[in-house]
Design a protein around this motif. Sequence first.
Motif, PDB file in Angstrom:
ATOM      1  N   GLY A  79      -3.798   3.777  -1.024  1.00 53.84           N
ATOM      2  CA  GLY A  79      -4.134   2.960  -2.166  1.00 53.84           C
ATOM      3  C   GLY A  79      -3.323   1.682  -2.165  1.00 53.84           C
ATOM      4  O   GLY A  79      -2.231   1.623  -1.587  1.00 53.84           O
ATOM      5  N   TYR A  80      -3.857   0.650  -2.797  1.00 55.57           N
ATOM      6  CA  TYR A  80      -3.228  -0.675  -2.780  1.00 55.57           C
ATOM      7  C   TYR A  80      -2.812  -1.096  -4.183  1.00 55.57           C
ATOM      8  O   TYR A  80      -3.460  -0.750  -5.183  1.00 55.57           O
ATOM      9  CB  TYR A  80      -4.208  -1.718  -2.228  1.00 55.57           C
ATOM     10  CG  TYR A  80      -4.540  -1.524  -0.776  1.00 55.57           C
ATOM     11  CD1 TYR A  80      -3.856  -2.227   0.215  1.00 55.57           C
ATOM     12  CD2 TYR A  80      -5.548  -0.634  -0.387  1.00 55.57           C
ATOM     13  CE1 TYR A  80      -4.167  -2.051   1.557  1.00 55.57           C
ATOM     14  CE2 TYR A  80      -5.861  -0.451   0.946  1.00 55.57           C
ATOM     15  CZ  TYR A  80      -5.161  -1.166   1.913  1.00 55.57           C
ATOM     16  OH  TYR A  80      -5.475  -0.976   3.251  1.00 55.57           O
ATOM     17  N   LYS A  81      -1.718  -1.855  -4.241  1.00 59.82           N
ATOM     18  CA  LYS A  81      -1.320  -2.503  -5.478  1.00 59.82           C
ATOM     19  C   LYS A  81      -1.884  -3.924  -5.441  1.00 59.82           C
ATOM     20  O   LYS A  81      -1.487  -4.749  -4.627  1.00 59.82           O
ATOM     21  CB  LYS A  81       0.205  -2.554  -5.607  1.00 59.82           C
ATOM     22  CG  LYS A  81       0.696  -3.240  -6.874  1.00 59.82           C
ATOM     23  CD  LYS A  81       2.218  -3.157  -6.969  1.00 59.82           C
ATOM     24  CE  LYS A  81       2.748  -3.832  -8.226  1.00 59.82           C
ATOM     25  NZ  LYS A  81       4.222  -3.691  -8.361  1.00 59.82           N
ATOM     26  N   ILE A  82      -2.821  -4.184  -6.315  1.00 58.78           N
ATOM     27  CA  ILE A  82      -3.500  -5.490  -6.343  1.00 58.78           C
ATOM     28  C   ILE A  82      -2.947  -6.332  -7.484  1.00 58.78           C
ATOM     29  O   ILE A  82      -2.810  -5.841  -8.606  1.00 58.78           O
ATOM     30  CB  ILE A  82      -5.020  -5.308  -6.513  1.00 58.78           C
ATOM     31  CG1 ILE A  82      -5.561  -4.401  -5.413  1.00 58.78           C
ATOM     32  CG2 ILE A  82      -5.707  -6.657  -6.506  1.00 58.78           C
ATOM     33  CD1 ILE A  82      -5.388  -4.898  -4.008  1.00 58.78           C
TER      34      ILE A  82
ATOM     35  N   ARG B 243       0.823  -1.206   0.000  1.00 60.09           N
ATOM     36  CA  ARG B 243       0.000   0.000   0.000  1.00 60.09           C
ATOM     37  C   ARG B 243       0.861   1.261   0.000  1.00 60.09           C
ATOM     38  O   ARG B 243       1.970   1.289   0.537  1.00 60.09           O
ATOM     39  CB  ARG B 243      -0.950   0.043   1.193  1.00 60.09           C
ATOM     40  CG  ARG B 243      -0.293  -0.103   2.553  1.00 60.09           C
ATOM     41  CD  ARG B 243      -0.183  -1.540   2.960  1.00 60.09           C
ATOM     42  NE  ARG B 243       0.423  -1.714   4.271  1.00 60.09           N
ATOM     43  CZ  ARG B 243       1.171  -2.778   4.576  1.00 60.09           C
ATOM     44  NH1 ARG B 243       1.409  -3.727   3.698  1.00 60.09           N
ATOM     45  NH2 ARG B 243       1.664  -2.898   5.783  1.00 60.09           N
ATOM     46  N   LEU B 244       0.301   2.285  -0.610  1.00 60.87           N
ATOM     47  CA  LEU B 244       0.897   3.614  -0.633  1.00 60.87           C
ATOM     48  C   LEU B 244       0.099   4.530   0.277  1.00 60.87           C
ATOM     49  O   LEU B 244      -1.135   4.544   0.237  1.00 60.87           O
ATOM     50  CB  LEU B 244       0.884   4.176  -2.058  1.00 60.87           C
ATOM     51  CG  LEU B 244       1.248   5.664  -2.191  1.00 60.87           C
ATOM     52  CD1 LEU B 244       2.712   5.908  -1.833  1.00 60.87           C
ATOM     53  CD2 LEU B 244       0.943   6.174  -3.603  1.00 60.87           C
ATOM     54  N   LEU B 245       0.804   5.319   1.081  1.00 62.28           N
ATOM     55  CA  LEU B 245       0.190   6.334   1.916  1.00 62.28           C
ATOM     56  C   LEU B 245       0.723   7.695   1.495  1.00 62.28           C
ATOM     57  O   LEU B 245       1.936   7.913   1.489  1.00 62.28           O
ATOM     58  CB  LEU B 245       0.496   6.098   3.394  1.00 62.28           C
ATOM     59  CG  LEU B 245       0.017   4.783   4.006  1.00 62.28           C
ATOM     60  CD1 LEU B 245       0.486   4.682   5.451  1.00 62.28           C
ATOM     61  CD2 LEU B 245      -1.499   4.676   3.937  1.00 62.28           C
TER      62      LEU B 245
ATOM     63  N   GLU C 244      -5.761   6.337  -8.818  1.00 62.65           N
ATOM     64  CA  GLU C 244      -6.455   5.279  -9.559  1.00 62.65           C
ATOM     65  C   GLU C 244      -5.967   5.218 -11.008  1.00 62.65           C
ATOM     66  O   GLU C 244      -5.871   4.138 -11.600  1.00 62.65           O
ATOM     67  CB  GLU C 244      -7.959   5.523  -9.503  1.00 62.65           C
ATOM     68  CG  GLU C 244      -8.551   5.319  -8.111  1.00 62.65           C
ATOM     69  CD  GLU C 244      -9.990   5.773  -8.002  1.00 62.65           C
ATOM     70  OE1 GLU C 244     -10.691   5.325  -7.074  1.00 62.65           O
ATOM     71  OE2 GLU C 244     -10.434   6.600  -8.831  1.00 62.65           O
ATOM     72  N   GLY C 245      -5.638   6.377 -11.556  1.00 59.72           N
ATOM     73  CA  GLY C 245      -5.196   6.444 -12.938  1.00 59.72           C
ATOM     74  C   GLY C 245      -3.875   5.749 -13.208  1.00 59.72           C
ATOM     75  O   GLY C 245      -3.612   5.331 -14.339  1.00 59.72           O
ATOM     76  N   VAL C 246      -3.027   5.620 -12.171  1.00 59.73           N
ATOM     77  CA  VAL C 246      -1.752   4.915 -12.358  1.00 59.73           C
ATOM     78  C   VAL C 246      -1.826   3.477 -11.860  1.00 59.73           C
ATOM     79  O   VAL C 246      -0.814   2.786 -11.804  1.00 59.73           O
ATOM     80  CB  VAL C 246      -0.578   5.664 -11.679  1.00 59.73           C
ATOM     81  CG1 VAL C 246      -0.425   7.059 -12.243  1.00 59.73           C
ATOM     82  CG2 VAL C 246      -0.739   5.697 -10.155  1.00 59.73           C
ATOM     83  N   GLY C 247      -3.042   3.029 -11.485  1.00 64.96           N
ATOM     84  CA  GLY C 247      -3.224   1.611 -11.188  1.00 64.96           C
ATOM     85  C   GLY C 247      -3.511   1.231  -9.752  1.00 64.96           C
ATOM     86  O   GLY C 247      -3.683   0.048  -9.451  1.00 64.96           O
TER      87      GLY C 247
ATOM     88  N   ARG D  12      -8.728   0.337  -4.563  1.00 65.01           N
ATOM     89  CA  ARG D  12      -9.301   0.566  -3.219  1.00 65.01           C
ATOM     90  C   ARG D  12      -8.753   1.856  -2.607  1.00 65.01           C
ATOM     91  O   ARG D  12      -8.397   1.917  -1.436  1.00 65.01           O
ATOM     92  CB  ARG D  12      -9.010  -0.624  -2.310  1.00 65.01           C
ATOM     93  CG  ARG D  12      -9.696  -1.916  -2.746  1.00 65.01           C
ATOM     94  CD  ARG D  12      -9.145  -3.138  -2.042  1.00 65.01           C
ATOM     95  NE  ARG D  12      -9.068  -2.980  -0.599  1.00 65.01           N
ATOM     96  CZ  ARG D  12      -8.344  -3.752   0.201  1.00 65.01           C
ATOM     97  NH1 ARG D  12      -7.611  -4.731  -0.320  1.00 65.01           N
ATOM     98  NH2 ARG D  12      -8.324  -3.554   1.504  1.00 65.01           N
ATOM     99  N   VAL D  13      -8.685   2.898  -3.428  1.00 63.58           N
ATOM    100  CA  VAL D  13      -8.152   4.177  -2.951  1.00 63.58           C
ATOM    101  C   VAL D  13      -9.193   4.873  -2.081  1.00 63.58           C
ATOM    102  O   VAL D  13     -10.354   5.013  -2.472  1.00 63.58           O
ATOM    103  CB  VAL D  13      -7.748   5.082  -4.132  1.00 63.58           C
ATOM    104  CG1 VAL D  13      -7.212   6.422  -3.610  1.00 63.58           C
ATOM    105  CG2 VAL D  13      -6.714   4.394  -5.012  1.00 63.58           C
ATOM    106  N   ASP D  14      -8.772   5.290  -0.909  1.00 62.96           N
ATOM    107  CA  ASP D  14      -9.635   6.088  -0.048  1.00 62.96           C
ATOM    108  C   ASP D  14      -8.805   7.180   0.603  1.00 62.96           C
ATOM    109  O   ASP D  14      -7.588   7.242   0.419  1.00 62.96           O
ATOM    110  CB  ASP D  14     -10.348   5.225   1.002  1.00 62.96           C
ATOM    111  CG  ASP D  14      -9.388   4.431   1.880  1.00 62.96           C
ATOM    112  OD1 ASP D  14      -8.154   4.523   1.689  1.00 62.96           O
ATOM    113  OD2 ASP D  14      -9.856   3.701   2.776  1.00 62.96           O
TER     114      ASP D  14
END
Length: 245
Positions: free
Chosen positions: A242-245, A160-162, A220-223, A226-228
């Motif tokens: 956001g998560y890398k799925i 995940r990215l914060l 979301e545009g870079v992939g 579940r971005v909140d």
Amino acid sequence: MNDKTTHFGFETVAESEKHKKVAEVFSSVASKYDIMNDLMSMGLHRLWKAFAIQISGVGRGDRVLDVAGGTADLSLAFAKRVGREGQVWLTDINHAMLSRGRDRVFDKGYALPVAQCDAEKLPFPDNWFDCVTVAFGLRNMTHKDVALAEMRRVLRPGGRLLVLEFSKVWGPLSPAYDFYSFKILPWMGDKVANDADSYRYLAESIRMHPGQEELKTMMEGVGFKRVDYFNMTGGVVALHRGYKI
């Protein structure tokens, strides 16, 4: 804006100039960075960062990348969580800021790896980190989408990215926030750091940074999935996840 120009605060500059101008700002304020953070946020930056740490999900043995880590507030907090089995990288593009962060890390008794690097060209392998964080640094990057894509690249699947950053304040607070930003902050910067211009740039860069929904869409545009986001202090700051799925 075309692909040859970008924003530096309210000023339009050539993309090739922005890196130098941002570097001048942070080289100028590095020695007073921590005390100014406390003064201008009235200590709230500590709570904002503590919340980011709390919801990061980082635990023992994890690998963490702190992008634009500055004076290492997040890196030190993560180091305590990951333990000896884990790894925390402190990175920043600015040498003056990174030097202060490195010295602080060593003074606290941690031997964290440190790298001076551009967030748009991260020198790390694909799928390596469990968590990537960038706190109050994204707005200074020329190509935010490129930097976000790089952060996603180095995350492992499920990582995940914060993004902790100033954002769009709640409407009724805007007049008071504008007065504080454009009158009080430069005055404070002049008196404490002998640099009103850098803190005027800070206020301007916040206004030019994407708001909550816009940044969510950009992630979301870079992939990212579940971005909140979580608003804090009336939207003065927002934490995006956001998560890398």
